[in-house]
Motif scaffolding. Sequence first.
Motif, PDB file in Angstrom:
ATOM      1  N   ARG A   1      -8.126  -0.059  -2.091  1.00  0.00           N
ATOM      2  CA  ARG A   1      -7.309   1.119  -2.407  1.00  0.00           C
ATOM      3  C   ARG A   1      -7.134   2.008  -1.189  1.00  0.00           C
ATOM      4  O   ARG A   1      -7.921   1.958  -0.256  1.00  0.00           O
ATOM      5  CB  ARG A   1      -7.877   1.909  -3.571  1.00  0.00           C
ATOM      6  CG  ARG A   1      -9.201   2.555  -3.394  1.00  0.00           C
ATOM      7  CD  ARG A   1      -9.716   3.273  -4.647  1.00  0.00           C
ATOM      8  NE  ARG A   1      -9.787   2.397  -5.794  1.00  0.00           N
ATOM      9  CZ  ARG A   1      -8.936   2.422  -6.838  1.00  0.00           C
ATOM     10  NH1 ARG A   1      -7.993   3.321  -6.901  1.00  0.00           N
ATOM     11  NH2 ARG A   1      -9.058   1.581  -7.833  1.00  0.00           N
ATOM     12  N   SER A   2      -6.122   2.826  -1.272  1.00  0.00           N
ATOM     13  CA  SER A   2      -5.805   3.760  -0.191  1.00  0.00           C
ATOM     14  C   SER A   2      -6.822   4.894  -0.165  1.00  0.00           C
ATOM     15  O   SER A   2      -7.094   5.516  -1.197  1.00  0.00           O
ATOM     16  CB  SER A   2      -4.397   4.334  -0.406  1.00  0.00           C
ATOM     17  OG  SER A   2      -4.164   5.403   0.466  1.00  0.00           O
TER      18      SER A   2
ATOM     19  N   LYS B   1      -8.935  -0.255   9.611  1.00  0.00           N
ATOM     20  CA  LYS B   1      -9.614   0.570   8.608  1.00  0.00           C
ATOM     21  C   LYS B   1     -11.099   0.222   8.568  1.00  0.00           C
ATOM     22  O   LYS B   1     -11.949   1.105   8.445  1.00  0.00           O
ATOM     23  CB  LYS B   1      -8.961   0.359   7.241  1.00  0.00           C
ATOM     24  CG  LYS B   1      -9.425   1.337   6.189  1.00  0.00           C
ATOM     25  CD  LYS B   1      -8.635   1.167   4.903  1.00  0.00           C
ATOM     26  CE  LYS B   1      -9.186   2.080   3.818  1.00  0.00           C
ATOM     27  NZ  LYS B   1      -8.512   1.869   2.531  1.00  0.00           N
TER      28      LYS B   1
ATOM     29  N   THR C   1      -6.189   7.518   1.391  1.00  0.00           N
ATOM     30  CA  THR C   1      -5.339   8.710   1.420  1.00  0.00           C
ATOM     31  C   THR C   1      -4.879   9.109   0.027  1.00  0.00           C
ATOM     32  O   THR C   1      -5.096  10.239  -0.402  1.00  0.00           O
ATOM     33  CB  THR C   1      -4.106   8.457   2.307  1.00  0.00           C
ATOM     34  OG1 THR C   1      -4.549   8.035   3.589  1.00  0.00           O
ATOM     35  CG2 THR C   1      -3.269   9.707   2.438  1.00  0.00           C
ATOM     36  N   SER C   2      -4.268   8.168  -0.682  1.00  0.00           N
ATOM     37  CA  SER C   2      -3.683   8.490  -1.990  1.00  0.00           C
ATOM     38  C   SER C   2      -4.572   8.097  -3.163  1.00  0.00           C
ATOM     39  O   SER C   2      -4.355   8.557  -4.281  1.00  0.00           O
ATOM     40  CB  SER C   2      -2.333   7.779  -2.146  1.00  0.00           C
ATOM     41  OG  SER C   2      -2.534   6.380  -2.265  1.00  0.00           O
TER      42      SER C   2
ATOM     43  N   ARG D   1       0.857  -1.193   0.000  1.00  0.00           N
ATOM     44  CA  ARG D   1       0.000   0.000   0.000  1.00  0.00           C
ATOM     45  C   ARG D   1       0.886   1.233   0.000  1.00  0.00           C
ATOM     46  O   ARG D   1       1.850   1.322   0.752  1.00  0.00           O
ATOM     47  CB  ARG D   1      -0.988   0.011   1.158  1.00  0.00           C
ATOM     48  CG  ARG D   1      -0.408   0.118   2.513  1.00  0.00           C
ATOM     49  CD  ARG D   1      -1.523   0.068   3.577  1.00  0.00           C
ATOM     50  NE  ARG D   1      -0.958   0.148   4.894  1.00  0.00           N
ATOM     51  CZ  ARG D   1      -0.828   1.282   5.571  1.00  0.00           C
ATOM     52  NH1 ARG D   1      -1.256   2.418   5.077  1.00  0.00           N
ATOM     53  NH2 ARG D   1      -0.277   1.281   6.766  1.00  0.00           N
ATOM     54  N   ASN D   2       0.571   2.122  -0.919  1.00  0.00           N
ATOM     55  CA  ASN D   2       1.323   3.369  -1.067  1.00  0.00           C
ATOM     56  C   ASN D   2       2.827   3.117  -1.186  1.00  0.00           C
ATOM     57  O   ASN D   2       3.651   3.823  -0.607  1.00  0.00           O
ATOM     58  CB  ASN D   2       1.017   4.329   0.086  1.00  0.00           C
ATOM     59  CG  ASN D   2      -0.446   4.729   0.104  1.00  0.00           C
ATOM     60  OD1 ASN D   2      -1.073   4.880  -0.941  1.00  0.00           O
ATOM     61  ND2 ASN D   2      -1.014   4.873   1.286  1.00  0.00           N
TER      62      ASN D   2
ATOM     63  N   TYR E   1      -4.343  -0.957  -3.656  1.00  0.00           N
ATOM     64  CA  TYR E   1      -3.474  -1.856  -2.912  1.00  0.00           C
ATOM     65  C   TYR E   1      -3.117  -3.008  -3.836  1.00  0.00           C
ATOM     66  O   TYR E   1      -3.839  -3.315  -4.781  1.00  0.00           O
ATOM     67  CB  TYR E   1      -4.184  -2.424  -1.683  1.00  0.00           C
ATOM     68  CG  TYR E   1      -4.582  -1.407  -0.648  1.00  0.00           C
ATOM     69  CD1 TYR E   1      -3.783  -0.314  -0.339  1.00  0.00           C
ATOM     70  CD2 TYR E   1      -5.768  -1.549   0.063  1.00  0.00           C
ATOM     71  CE1 TYR E   1      -4.158   0.602   0.634  1.00  0.00           C
ATOM     72  CE2 TYR E   1      -6.147  -0.638   1.035  1.00  0.00           C
ATOM     73  CZ  TYR E   1      -5.340   0.434   1.315  1.00  0.00           C
ATOM     74  OH  TYR E   1      -5.702   1.338   2.272  1.00  0.00           O
TER      75      TYR E   1
END
Length: 122
Positions: free
Chosen positions: A86-87, A65, A89-90, A48-49, A94
């Motif tokens: 998926r994140s 989460k 944040t961004s 992730r990220n 994933y």
Amino acid sequence: MKRRALLAAAALAVMARPAAAALPTRERERIEGLLEAMERQTDLQFERNGRRASSRDAVRFLRAKWERYGAEVDTAEAFIDRIASRSSTSGQPYRVCPKSLSCAEAGPWLRGLLQQLDERRT
């Protein structure tokens, strides 16, 4: 005055209750089964990220989460789509990276794993 305090305490208790508790039992069991199956795959890394983590750490992260954003989840498929793909944040997807295979996006991979688990139950 005491009644207001009791009502406020009851409201806080409901709000503090984990989102998973509000799910139908079958869907909660499907999500838990998915996470347990993922955690058992010790040769799997979760990306992730741009950072990789063990399947155990990934499951711990996804549980946190889920607890935080679980109100948006009413099925195992929604868990995959809204929490585990998926994140937040961004926005980056994933990825899952088995040691012997190339990385794949987590969403489709988790859907395949969920399908396998569902087929075993029937």
